[in-house]
Design a protein around this motif. Structure first.
Motif, mmCIF file in Angstrom:
data_model
loop_
_atom_site.group_PDB
_atom_site.id
_atom_site.type_symbol
_atom_site.label_atom_id
_atom_site.label_comp_id
_atom_site.label_asym_id
_atom_site.label_seq_id
_atom_site.Cartn_x
_atom_site.Cartn_y
_atom_site.Cartn_z
ATOM 1 N N GLU A 86 -7.408 65.719 61.163
ATOM 2 C CA GLU A 86 -7.043 64.383 61.316
ATOM 3 C C GLU A 86 -6.682 64.222 60.428
ATOM 4 O O GLU A 86 -5.767 63.466 60.172
ATOM 5 C CB GLU A 86 -8.868 63.369 61.687
ATOM 6 N N GLN A 87 -7.327 64.770 58.965
ATOM 7 C CA GLN A 87 -6.548 64.195 57.652
ATOM 8 C C GLN A 87 -4.954 64.699 57.425
ATOM 9 O O GLN A 87 -3.736 63.873 57.539
ATOM 10 C CB GLN A 87 -7.209 64.630 56.773
ATOM 11 N N LEU A 88 -4.622 65.471 58.306
ATOM 12 C CA LEU A 88 -3.398 66.153 57.694
ATOM 13 C C LEU A 88 -2.729 65.023 58.994
ATOM 14 O O LEU A 88 -1.170 65.106 58.918
ATOM 15 C CB LEU A 88 -3.299 67.448 58.540
ATOM 16 N N GLN A 93 1.734 61.199 59.924
ATOM 17 C CA GLN A 93 2.233 59.330 60.369
ATOM 18 C C GLN A 93 1.912 59.142 59.229
ATOM 19 O O GLN A 93 3.407 58.348 59.803
ATOM 20 C CB GLN A 93 0.743 59.223 61.226
ATOM 21 N N THR A 94 1.407 58.835 57.528
ATOM 22 C CA THR A 94 2.054 57.999 56.821
ATOM 23 C C THR A 94 3.640 58.461 56.621
ATOM 24 O O THR A 94 4.245 57.068 55.820
ATOM 25 C CB THR A 94 1.085 58.274 55.701
ATOM 26 N N LEU A 95 3.674 59.630 56.478
ATOM 27 C CA LEU A 95 4.764 60.277 55.949
ATOM 28 C C LEU A 95 6.425 59.271 57.074
ATOM 29 O O LEU A 95 7.257 59.266 56.097
ATOM 30 C CB LEU A 95 4.457 61.644 55.719
ATOM 31 N N ASN A 96 6.186 59.723 57.942
ATOM 32 C CA ASN A 96 7.330 58.857 59.261
ATOM 33 C C ASN A 96 7.247 57.288 58.883
ATOM 34 O O ASN A 96 8.596 56.921 58.684
ATOM 35 C CB ASN A 96 6.717 59.134 60.539
ATOM 36 N N ALA A 97 5.496 57.094 58.853
ATOM 37 C CA ALA A 97 6.123 55.794 58.149
ATOM 38 C C ALA A 97 6.777 54.992 57.687
ATOM 39 O O ALA A 97 7.080 54.348 56.962
ATOM 40 C CB ALA A 97 5.022 54.681 58.655
ATOM 41 N N GLU A 161 0.011 52.474 51.315
ATOM 42 C CA GLU A 161 -0.529 54.169 52.120
ATOM 43 C C GLU A 161 0.300 55.352 51.620
ATOM 44 O O GLU A 161 0.266 56.174 51.591
ATOM 45 C CB GLU A 161 0.267 53.670 53.221
ATOM 46 N N LEU A 162 1.301 54.163 50.554
ATOM 47 C CA LEU A 162 2.520 55.525 50.636
ATOM 48 C C LEU A 162 1.849 56.657 48.897
ATOM 49 O O LEU A 162 2.268 57.356 49.071
ATOM 50 C CB LEU A 162 4.803 55.071 49.441
ATOM 51 N N TRP A 199 6.189 66.373 49.940
ATOM 52 C CA TRP A 199 5.109 66.395 50.593
ATOM 53 C C TRP A 199 5.253 67.023 51.944
ATOM 54 O O TRP A 199 4.187 67.645 52.679
ATOM 55 C CB TRP A 199 4.466 64.972 50.217
ATOM 56 N N ARG A 200 6.533 66.642 52.289
ATOM 57 C CA ARG A 200 6.315 68.010 53.755
ATOM 58 C C ARG A 200 6.924 69.149 53.920
ATOM 59 O O ARG A 200 6.169 69.589 55.045
ATOM 60 C CB ARG A 200 7.885 67.139 54.506
#
Length: 236
Positions: A86-88, A93-97, A161-162, A199-200
């Motif tokens: 779930e955390q991954l 999702q945050t990275l994409n946002a 979020e970032l 991070w990706r």
């Protein structure tokens, strides 16, 4: 398999193996009448599973999973695994946002009507309000005040979020503050792009490590259920 073989396979000391057993990461070893520890393939499989879990989920979660298994709490172990995935997913999702936010902010932060309190934002990120105040002190967040209380709008939520994402990547607060400031002012995004690319790669590596851990954990469950073959002895 001797205890030294068990340890040597992973570049560990024999004492480390004993410590893992003491901490509940390995099943308890049997004892001979003369006091020798008795190890089997079950212990070897448990050690492989634990170390694979460390690579994918971190030491604390790996220990939590193994202890749950050794207390016949399989559902608790699987819940810890689920939480890791779930955390991954949330990180992805945050990275994409954030990537989308970069493209949508050529001249500054996008306006937003939503207003969050510090408690609401803390719950969203699963951090404490004290953490958000620390980020504010570091220059990462710049919430407005209403009747003396902090209020966070869409751009502030994006910044938080970032910051949360980069903190999980172990970036220092000073670096995060610089990156967030660049987004706020729509300055150069190259440092941010490099951070996100890094991070990706970390997320990809963690995802692969989770797959490896799942394979080792499944193997351990099968071996433990069927018993181990081959014993080795160790003297304290």
């Amino acid at each position: 398999m001797r205890p030294s073989d068990l340890a040597r396979e992973h570049g560990l000391s024999t004492q480390a193996v004993r410590n893992y057993e003491q901490d509940g990461f390995l099943p308890a070893a049997g004892r001979t009448p003369t006091g020798y520890r008795v190890y089997t393939e079950v212990h070897a499989a448990a050690l492989r599973a634990f170390l694979a879990l460390v690579a994918g989920y971190g030491h604390a979660t790996a220990g939590q999973i193994m202890n749950a298994l050794h207390h016949d709490a399989l559902d608790d172990a699987l819940s810890a695994v689920d939480h890791g995935h779930e955390q991954l997913l949330r990180d992805r999702q945050t990275l994409n946002a954030v990537r989308e936010a970069i493209g949508e902010l050529p001249t500054g932060p996008a306006p937003g009507a939503g207003v969050w309190t510090i408690g609401e934002l803390a719950r969203r990120l699963r951090v404490t309000p004290a953490t958000l105040r620390k980020w504010e002190a570091a220059g990462i967040l710049a919430p407005a005040r209403a009747s003396g209380y902090r209020v966070f709008r869409a751009a502030d939520v994006r910044d938080a979020e970032l910051a949360h994402l980069l903190r999980r990547g172990r970036y220092p607060l000073a670096h995060i503050a610089t990156v967030v400031q660049q987004i706020r002012t729509a300055g150069g995004t190259e440092p941010l792009a490099r951070a996100l690319d890094d991070w990706r790669r970390r997320l990809t590596a963690r995802g692969v490590a989770m797959l490896d851990a799942a394979a080792e954990l499944s193997r351990y469950l099968r071996v433990a259920d069927g018993g181990g073959a081959g014993q080795a002895e160790d003297v304290d």
